[in-house]
Design an enzyme around this catalytic site. Structure first.
Site, PDB file in Angstrom:
ATOM      1  CE1 TYR A 160      13.088  48.981  74.756  1.00  0.00           C
ATOM      2  CE2 TYR A 160      11.977  46.933  75.314  1.00  0.00           C
ATOM      3  CZ  TYR A 160      12.053  48.305  75.376  1.00  0.00           C
ATOM      4  OH  TYR A 160      11.092  49.007  76.066  1.00  0.00           O
ATOM      5  CE  LYS A 167       9.020  49.455  78.735  1.00  0.00           C
ATOM      6  NZ  LYS A 167       8.453  50.459  79.650  1.00  0.00           N
TER       7      LYS A 167
HETATM    8  P1  NAD Z   1      11.138  59.824  78.481  1.00  0.00           P
HETATM    9  O1  NAD Z   1      12.612  59.849  78.686  1.00  0.00           O
HETATM   10  O2  NAD Z   1      10.512  61.040  77.928  1.00  0.00           O
HETATM   11  O3  NAD Z   1      10.365  59.395  79.798  1.00  0.00           O
HETATM   12  C1  NAD Z   1      10.907  58.491  80.739  1.00  0.00           C
HETATM   13  C2  NAD Z   1      10.535  59.058  82.083  1.00  0.00           C
HETATM   14  O4  NAD Z   1      10.875  58.157  83.129  1.00  0.00           O
HETATM   15  C3  NAD Z   1      11.277  60.380  82.377  1.00  0.00           C
HETATM   16  O5  NAD Z   1      10.340  61.400  82.616  1.00  0.00           O
HETATM   17  C4  NAD Z   1      12.060  60.058  83.627  1.00  0.00           C
HETATM   18  O6  NAD Z   1      12.179  61.184  84.491  1.00  0.00           O
HETATM   19  C5  NAD Z   1      11.190  58.969  84.230  1.00  0.00           C
HETATM   20  N1  NAD Z   1      11.889  58.219  85.270  1.00  0.00           N
HETATM   21  C6  NAD Z   1      12.953  57.380  85.144  1.00  0.00           C
HETATM   22  N2  NAD Z   1      13.335  56.955  86.361  1.00  0.00           N
HETATM   23  C7  NAD Z   1      12.486  57.524  87.264  1.00  0.00           C
HETATM   24  C8  NAD Z   1      12.367  57.484  88.668  1.00  0.00           C
HETATM   25  N3  NAD Z   1      13.208  56.766  89.423  1.00  0.00           N
HETATM   26  N4  NAD Z   1      11.368  58.193  89.258  1.00  0.00           N
HETATM   27  C9  NAD Z   1      10.513  58.924  88.520  1.00  0.00           C
HETATM   28  N5  NAD Z   1      10.575  59.023  87.179  1.00  0.00           N
HETATM   29  C10 NAD Z   1      11.563  58.323  86.561  1.00  0.00           C
HETATM   30  O7  NAD Z   1      10.890  58.577  77.504  1.00  0.00           O
HETATM   31  P2  NAD Z   1       9.553  57.869  76.982  1.00  0.00           P
HETATM   32  O8  NAD Z   1       9.999  57.118  75.773  1.00  0.00           O
HETATM   33  O9  NAD Z   1       8.435  58.826  76.877  1.00  0.00           O
HETATM   34  O10 NAD Z   1       9.274  56.800  78.126  1.00  0.00           O
HETATM   35  C11 NAD Z   1       8.034  56.693  78.805  1.00  0.00           C
HETATM   36  C12 NAD Z   1       7.594  55.241  78.839  1.00  0.00           C
HETATM   37  O11 NAD Z   1       7.245  54.836  77.522  1.00  0.00           O
HETATM   38  C13 NAD Z   1       8.677  54.275  79.309  1.00  0.00           C
HETATM   39  O12 NAD Z   1       8.086  53.264  80.094  1.00  0.00           O
HETATM   40  C14 NAD Z   1       9.171  53.682  77.999  1.00  0.00           C
HETATM   41  O13 NAD Z   1       9.773  52.429  78.162  1.00  0.00           O
HETATM   42  C15 NAD Z   1       7.856  53.604  77.271  1.00  0.00           C
HETATM   43  N6  NAD Z   1       7.940  53.387  75.828  1.00  0.00           N
HETATM   44  C16 NAD Z   1       8.711  54.202  75.052  1.00  0.00           C
HETATM   45  C17 NAD Z   1       8.790  53.973  73.688  1.00  0.00           C
HETATM   46  C18 NAD Z   1       9.655  54.843  72.806  1.00  0.00           C
HETATM   47  O14 NAD Z   1       9.998  54.411  71.689  1.00  0.00           O
HETATM   48  N7  NAD Z   1      10.011  56.040  73.204  1.00  0.00           N
HETATM   49  C19 NAD Z   1       8.044  52.925  73.091  1.00  0.00           C
HETATM   50  C20 NAD Z   1       7.258  52.135  73.922  1.00  0.00           C
HETATM   51  C21 NAD Z   1       7.211  52.353  75.277  1.00  0.00           C
END
Ligand code: NAD
Length: 271
Positions: A160, A167
């Site tokens: 990570y 984070k």
């Molecule tokens: P995802 O890829 O579906 O979503 C990530 C989003 O970030 C995308 O829609 C992308 O377009 C957007 N993004 C990145 N750079 C950008 C920019 N410059 N301007 C606008 N949008 C931008 O993946 P996800 O896992 O749904 O991620 C969403 C959030 O959840 C993130 O913060 C991620 O760290 C967090 N998260 C994910 C997990 C997991 O296991 N998937 C767990 C905990 C937290």
């Protein structure tokens, strides 16, 4: 889609940033907010993601979708003004945005480059603060802001790496922002979600191992779903959580309370 419905968000307008496809955590949040009465505006990062968003927006009756790259800081106020004119003032904003070079989501954290460190921090942490600062004039009374974090902010998770540092900073931002904005009656919270297979997660090396480990070792003995994240978000986005701000709510099947491997968990190397 779970058939849980209410009108707890009826009359509330929200902006959801971060839907890349139907697996995005932001999509889980948007569909739950819609099922509970919320009216939503959505954004896509670029043209390539637009065609995936359109059918999803249809499913939740949203005809307000906008191109929005959160790193174009000078355009944030312009976008928010346009949104306010076309959609109205907002009751909540969901920030589900993160990015890091996947070449650095493998190997050792110590090898992080300066450019990726700064870019990861900017997109995954600073953008939340920058967005909120510009959004304040466009928010209704008692509005709230929600972002997404992960347990890698608290403890070391394999690969990570720099995202864990971002984070941690994001979670601390939530607390400082909550303190700043509380006097205006605004709330700021985060959901620390368990691992979910999404586009962003696919960049993390050995993510399958992380998923299996969580499944075998969390108290609920499963991984979380988009509905789990959606349900918790409805609580945080609505007045059900009117006394809660600066909170990092774990939606991780309880994984964060566990101190050791479950004695009954299968040998993960054979999975
Ligand atoms: P995802 O890829 O579906 O979503 C990530 C989003 O970030 C995308 O829609 C992308 O377009 C957007 N993004 C990145 N750079 C950008 C920019 N410059 N301007 C606008 N949008 C931008 O993946 P996800 O896992 O749904 O991620 C969403 C959030 O959840 C993130 O913060 C991620 O760290 C967090 N998260 C994910 C997990 C997991 O296991 N998937 C767990 C905990 C937290």
């Amino acid at each position: 889609m779970k058939d849980l419905k209410s009108s707890i968000l009826k009359g509330k307008k929200g902006l959801v940033i971060g839907i890349a496809n139907e697996r995005s955590l932001a999509w889980g949040i948007a569909k739950s907010a819609f099922q509970h009465g919320g009216e939503l505006a959505l954004t896509y990062q670029n043209e390539a993601l637009k065609k995936r968003l359109i059918p999803l927006a249809d499913k939740i009756n949203s005809d307000h979708i906008y191109e929005f790259d959160i790193q174009n800081y000078e355009k944030i106020p312009v976008f928010l003004k346009k949104l306010s004119q076309e959609f109205g003032k907002l009751d909540f904003i969901v920030h589900a945005v993160a990015f890091s070079d996947k070449e650095e989501l493998k190997g050792d954290y110590v090898d992080t480059s300066k450019s990726n460190f700064l870019n990861t921090m900017e997109i995954s942490c600073y953008s939340f603060t920058a967005l909120i600062k510009e959004a304040l004039p466009f928010m209704n009374d008692k509005a709230n802001f929600l972002t997404l974090s992960y347990y890698g902010a608290e403890k070391v998770i394999p690969h990570y790496n720099v995202m864990g540092i971002a984070k941690s900073a994001l979670e601390t931002s939530v607390k400082y922002l909550a303190a700043d904005l509380g006097k205006k009656g605004f709330r700021v919270n985060a959901i620390s979600a368990g691992p979910v297979r999404t586009l962003a997660a696919s960049g993390i090396s050995d993510f399958r191992y992380i998923l299996k480990w969580n499944e075998y070792n969390s108290p609920l003995e499963r991984n979380i779903t988009l509905d789990d994240v959606g349900g918790a978000s409805v609580y945080l986005l609505s007045e059900l959580s009117s006394g809660t701000t600066g909170e990092i709510l774990h939606v991780d099947a309880g994984y964060n309370v566990i101190g050791m491997k479950n004695v009954n968990a299968p040998d993960i190397s054979k999975v």
